[in-house]
Structure formats: structure tokens, C-alpha cells
Motif scaffolding. Structure first.
Motif, PDB file in Angstrom:
ATOM      1  N   ILE A  67      59.431   9.072 -55.656  1.00  0.00           N
ATOM      2  CA  ILE A  67      60.711   8.505 -56.042  1.00  0.00           C
ATOM      3  C   ILE A  67      60.799   9.053 -57.353  1.00  0.00           C
ATOM      4  CG2 ILE A  67      59.781   6.214 -56.938  1.00  0.00           C
ATOM      5  CD1 ILE A  67      62.419   5.092 -56.032  1.00  0.00           C
ATOM      6  N   PRO A  68      61.586  10.221 -57.598  1.00  0.00           N
ATOM      7  CA  PRO A  68      62.007  10.850 -58.920  1.00  0.00           C
ATOM      8  C   PRO A  68      62.820  10.188 -59.804  1.00  0.00           C
ATOM      9  CG  PRO A  68      62.802  12.138 -57.229  1.00  0.00           C
ATOM     10  CD  PRO A  68      62.026  10.953 -56.608  1.00  0.00           C
ATOM     11  N   ASN A  69      62.883  10.604 -60.973  1.00  0.00           N
ATOM     12  CA  ASN A  69      63.847   9.682 -62.031  1.00  0.00           C
ATOM     13  C   ASN A  69      64.979  10.663 -62.694  1.00  0.00           C
ATOM     14  OD1 ASN A  69      61.028   8.750 -61.963  1.00  0.00           O
ATOM     15  ND2 ASN A  69      62.131   7.048 -62.540  1.00  0.00           N
ATOM     16  N   ALA A  86      64.834   8.833 -52.327  1.00  0.00           N
ATOM     17  CA  ALA A  86      65.250   7.620 -53.062  1.00  0.00           C
ATOM     18  C   ALA A  86      65.111   8.120 -54.489  1.00  0.00           C
ATOM     19  CB  ALA A  86      64.317   6.469 -52.840  1.00  0.00           C
ATOM     20  N   LEU A  87      65.837   7.612 -55.318  1.00  0.00           N
ATOM     21  CA  LEU A  87      65.826   7.666 -56.774  1.00  0.00           C
ATOM     22  C   LEU A  87      65.595   6.543 -57.521  1.00  0.00           C
ATOM     23  CD1 LEU A  87      68.824   9.946 -56.835  1.00  0.00           C
ATOM     24  CD2 LEU A  87      66.310  10.710 -56.562  1.00  0.00           C
ATOM     25  N   ALA A  88      64.986   6.499 -58.700  1.00  0.00           N
ATOM     26  CA  ALA A  88      64.877   5.601 -59.747  1.00  0.00           C
ATOM     27  C   ALA A  88      65.285   5.940 -61.023  1.00  0.00           C
ATOM     28  CB  ALA A  88      63.286   5.171 -59.895  1.00  0.00           C
ATOM     29  N   ARG A 266      54.010   4.478 -53.604  1.00  0.00           N
ATOM     30  CA  ARG A 266      54.963   5.230 -54.320  1.00  0.00           C
ATOM     31  C   ARG A 266      54.679   5.603 -55.686  1.00  0.00           C
ATOM     32  NH1 ARG A 266      60.004   1.075 -55.773  1.00  0.00           N
ATOM     33  NH2 ARG A 266      59.105   1.101 -57.894  1.00  0.00           N
ATOM     34  N   ILE A 267      55.204   6.896 -55.976  1.00  0.00           N
ATOM     35  CA  ILE A 267      55.094   7.608 -56.991  1.00  0.00           C
ATOM     36  C   ILE A 267      56.302   7.984 -57.679  1.00  0.00           C
ATOM     37  CG2 ILE A 267      53.966   9.730 -58.091  1.00  0.00           C
ATOM     38  CD1 ILE A 267      52.353  10.037 -55.463  1.00  0.00           C
ATOM     39  N   SER A 268      56.600   7.432 -59.100  1.00  0.00           N
ATOM     40  CA  SER A 268      57.491   7.814 -59.935  1.00  0.00           C
ATOM     41  C   SER A 268      56.953   8.703 -60.899  1.00  0.00           C
ATOM     42  CB  SER A 268      58.263   6.628 -60.450  1.00  0.00           C
ATOM     43  OG  SER A 268      57.317   5.690 -61.201  1.00  0.00           O
ATOM     44  N   VAL A 269      58.048   9.306 -61.844  1.00  0.00           N
ATOM     45  CA  VAL A 269      57.610  10.297 -62.930  1.00  0.00           C
ATOM     46  C   VAL A 269      58.268   9.842 -64.235  1.00  0.00           C
ATOM     47  CG1 VAL A 269      57.474  12.237 -61.349  1.00  0.00           C
ATOM     48  CG2 VAL A 269      59.566  11.759 -62.481  1.00  0.00           C
ATOM     49  N   GLY A 270      59.047   8.842 -64.091  1.00  0.00           N
ATOM     50  CA  GLY A 270      59.477   8.267 -65.476  1.00  0.00           C
ATOM     51  C   GLY A 270      60.459   9.225 -66.322  1.00  0.00           C
ATOM     52  N   GLY A 271      60.284   9.415 -67.463  1.00  0.00           N
ATOM     53  CA  GLY A 271      61.235  10.403 -68.085  1.00  0.00           C
ATOM     54  C   GLY A 271      60.756  11.633 -68.158  1.00  0.00           C
TER      55      GLY A 271
END
Length: 308
Positions: A67-69, A86-88, A266-271
Motif C-alpha cells: 500500500i504505497p503512500n 489501495a493507497l495510504a 501489508r507493506i507501506s512506504v511512509g514518506g
């Protein structure tokens, strides 16, 4: 404990939910799902908030996913075109677009930002709600409600007080419980993520982090998240300590296969994508200012394929 094993690629959020010894990574575009495209935000036609919420919930029960940001509507459109499901939001990336450091944005501004993102893409949006923009449980609940009204179908509440300390665990749990209660009142599933901030706040106490995440799970959080985990063994320990899906913040030196193999859902990348873009911008501008060299300038030739 979340499953671990080899990685293979599948397309779309309707990937088989079975979790044997082979976690599946959902990275492809959400195509052919049969979901009606009845617009509530955008004239070009997007799915309803209820449909997005159901898709987002399903992602957490199926194949592990990224889920990239995005930091603005344009970057959100690019990520959608690249096939993410999906996006965050990123609090630091969004603050940068306003010329500010992280932690210096008001809830009203976040709500407006969420509305722009939800109207720009046909993807579920989850929101970085920081500490809920206030220390009390009622603040966390209000933040969840406000972004849901703007089009979000998920959000995160953290246990860090901007005054410079972690909330005591009983108070942190009360805040999560209040957010969970608010999330349950919409008539559709708002996916609530609870964050334990130890590892990015100078207190890398894994035992305390796991105890906090366990307490947040008991309070009803749908997803658990401890940003700043540095290794696959740390990720595995967290994933084994809880039964709900775990979000992991990507970092250099850890691949998707390693993170998923350790149990993450789930994997996100923050900023980080924001800083990737900003660093490229600054490097090109520096070449212009210091050397009169324009060779690093882009031509925008791919924009129409992403935004068309």
C-alpha cells in the motif's frame, strides 16, 4: 502468527485467501471484479465508498499487498495507473506539500486532502491520522469520523504524544478503543490500524512494542503496525505475537519477499516516495543553479498515460 514461505505474484484483490506455506502478493490492478462503478465523487466514474471499504477489508484477508503512500492527487493517480490496489496517505509527505515539517498539519487540512485523493482515484484510501490530532480518546474518534466523511475507508491512530512521549498504555488503549467504536458506526467496514511508535521514537523496546500491539488488538484494532522494525526476525516476532494483520514499513535492505516471508500482510512506504521525488527535483535544480546543466530535466512524456 501470519504465514510465511515463498512469494508468487497474483493480480487483483480477489486473489485466493488461503494461506498455506506460500503467501501471495497482490500487486496487480483491480480489474474485472464486477464491482459497479457508480460515482459518488468524480464525474469519470468511481466505485462507492461502501465498495471501496469492502475491497480494502478483503485485501487484508487475502494475498499480502503493498500500500504505497502518495503525497498529492497527481502521485495518487500515478500509483493507481501502476496497478496498486489501495493507497495510504503520508503525514510527512502531505506536510511537505504545505511547506511544513511532519506534525504541523491540522485535521481540517487532512480532511480536505483526503477528499482530493478520494475524488482523484478509484482506490481505497487509508489515512495517517497521527495521534488523532489531540490526546483524548474523543479526539481519535472524531478524526476517524471526519476522514470517513471525506471518503477514507481506513486510518491509523498512533500512541505518540507530540508533546514528546509515548502515551501510557492504558490511555493509549482507550484512544484505540474510541477510534474502533467510531469506525464501527458507519454501516460499512472502516479498517482501523493501531500504531506502536517505540521504534521510531528512540525506544526500540521490542517486548514493549509487542505488548502494546497485543493490547491494541484486544481493543479491537483491525491492523497492527510498529513502524521502524529493522529486520526480518523483528518483523517475525511481532507477527507471531498477534493474530490480526500486520503492516510493516518498508526499508532499504529488506525485500518484499523477506517482509512477507516474516509474516507481514501489508507493506507501506511512509514518506519515502515523497523524498525520492523531492531528492530528484533538488538534484536537478542544483545542477541548473551551480553548473547551468539542464540534462536532468524530465519531459513529461509519460504523464498522459498515467493521468489520461
Amino acid at each position: 502468527m501470519r504465514g510465511a514461505g515463498r512469494l508468487r505474484m497474483v493480480s487483483g484483490p480477489n486473489a485466493p485467501p488461503a494461506r498455506s506455506n506460500q503467501p501471495l502478493l497482490s500487486v496487480g490492478p483491480n480489474r474485472g471484479t464486477g464491482i459497479p462503478r457508480a460515482s459518488v465523487w468524480q464525474s469519470r466514474g468511481v466505485s462507492t465508498q461502501e465498495e471501496r471499504a469492502a475491497r480494502f477489508q478483503a485485501l487484508h484477508a487475502g494475498a499480502p499487498f503493498v500500500i504505497p503512500n502518495p503525497w498529492d492527487a497527481g502521485s495518487a493517480r500515478v500509483l493507481e495507473a501502476l496497478g496498486f490496489n489501495a493507497l495510504a496517505t503520508t503525514s510527512s509527505g502531505f506536510a511537505f506539500t504545505l511547506g511544513r515539517l511532519d506534525g504541523n498539519v491540522a485535521l481540517d487540512e487532512v480532511v480536505q486532502h483526503v477528499g482530493l485523493l478520494a475524488g482523484a482515484v478509484d482506490l481505497p484510501i487509508s489515512v495517517d491520522l497521527e495521534n488523532g490530532f489531540g490526546s483524548e480518546p474523543a479526539h481519535a474518534a472524531a478524526a476517524v469520523t471526519r476522514v470517513a466523511e471525506a471518503g477514507a475507508v481506513g486510518g491509523s491512530i498512533e500512541d505518540w504524544d507530540p508533546a514528546g512521549h509515548l502515551y501510557e498504555l492504558p490511555h493509549a488503549v482507550e484512544r484505540v478503543a474510541a477510534a474502533v467504536e467510531a469506525a464501527g458506526g458507519f454501516g460499512w467496514p472502516f479498517t482501523l490500524t493501531a500504531r506502536a511508535e517505540n521504534h521510531i521514537r528512540g525506544n526500540p523496546d521490542l517486548d514493549d512494542t509487542m505488548a502494546r500491539l497485543q493490547a491494541f488488538e484486544q481493543a479491537g484494532a483491525d491492523v497492527l503496525y510498529a513502524p521502524g522494525l529493522e529486520s526480518a526476525p523483528e518483523i517475525r516476532a511481532v507477527c507471531e505475537a498477534v493474530s490480526k494483520p500486520v503492516n510493516v514499513l518498508a526499508r532499504r535492505g529488506l525485500s518484499t519477499a523477506e517482509i512477507v516471508g516474516a509474516g507481514a500482510q501489508r507493506i507501506s512506504v511512509g514518506g519515502a516516495l515523497t523524498w525520492t521525488a523531492v531528492n530528484a527535483f533538488a538534484e536537478a535544480a542544483t545542477e541548473i543553479a551551480e553548473r547551468g546543466d539542464y540534462s536532468a530535466l524530465g519531459d513529461g512524456s509519460r504523464i498522459s498515460s498515467w493521468l489520461g
